[in-house]
Design a protein around this motif. Structure first.
Motif: not given
Length: 198
Positions: A34, A36, A142, A144, A168-169, A171
């Motif tokens: 998660g 960033k 999608e 990881d 931002e969307e 995950e």
């Protein structure tokens, strides 16, 4: 019971020389699920090359890269090669694995979100359109971990906002290289200078 989760990716003592030039040395990173993160550093210090090493495009001369089992990585290069694709929609769909081809609806969602001219041929598209298609290709499976090399190059202000919204969307974990400080400081959690070996 401990809730500790080990890093999704660990890089230790990574070194890479290109000819007589040492691009980077002793890079050590611990990246959590998660995160960033933006990699910074002077031009030519090896930021983009480090993304290629992580993605498996090239190998480091030395060091260890450990990625948690089952983790899926998508890499968006700075200047993607779209030769062989008829349309930008074909580019986006190529990000799906063979067993995911029934999920073509994901392409339509991303194409609408990023406002991609899906029917346009890549070789007749602007740099910005190609960049958006490359991002959609990286996102569609999608992953990881998402590796992005200068994702805002060639994008106008509206396209940058669409890109920021998409990220931002997302995950998962994002590791990017960008020279655009206003863009990455707005939403990344960490900024790492690889020359300082943080």
């Amino acid at each position: 019971m401990s809730n500790f989760e080990p890093p999704i990716m660990t890089i230790k003592d990574a070194k890479l020389r290109f000819g007589t030039k040492q691009l980077f040395t002793d890079v050590e990173l611990y990246i959590n699920r998660g995160d960033k993160i933006c990699l910074v550093g002077r031009n030519g210090c090896g930021k983009s090359t480090l993304l290629k090493v992580i993605s498996g495009v090239i190998e480091a001369d030395n060091g260890d890269i450990f990625i948690q089992p089952g983790v899926k990585i998508s890499y968006m290069p700075q200047d993607p090669d779209f030769s062989g694709y008829q349309t930008l929609r074909d580019v986006v769909l190529s990000g799906l694995e063979e067993e995911e081809r029934h999920q073509e609806f994901k392409a339509d969602i991303l194409i609408e979100q990023l406002d991609i001219r899906a029917a346009q041929a890549p070789d007749q598209s602007s740099g910005g359109e190609r960049k958006k298609a490359a991002l959609a290709k990286a996102l569609i499976g999608e992953p990881d971990i998402l590796l992005l090399d200068e994702p805002t190059n060639h994008l106008d202000a509206l396209a940058k906002e669409s890109l920021k919204t998409a990220l931002e969307e997302f995950e998962g974990t994002v590791l990017l290289v960008s020279h655009e400080e206003a863009f990455y400081r707005e939403w990344t959690q960490k900024v790492i200078d690889i020359e300082k070996k943080i």
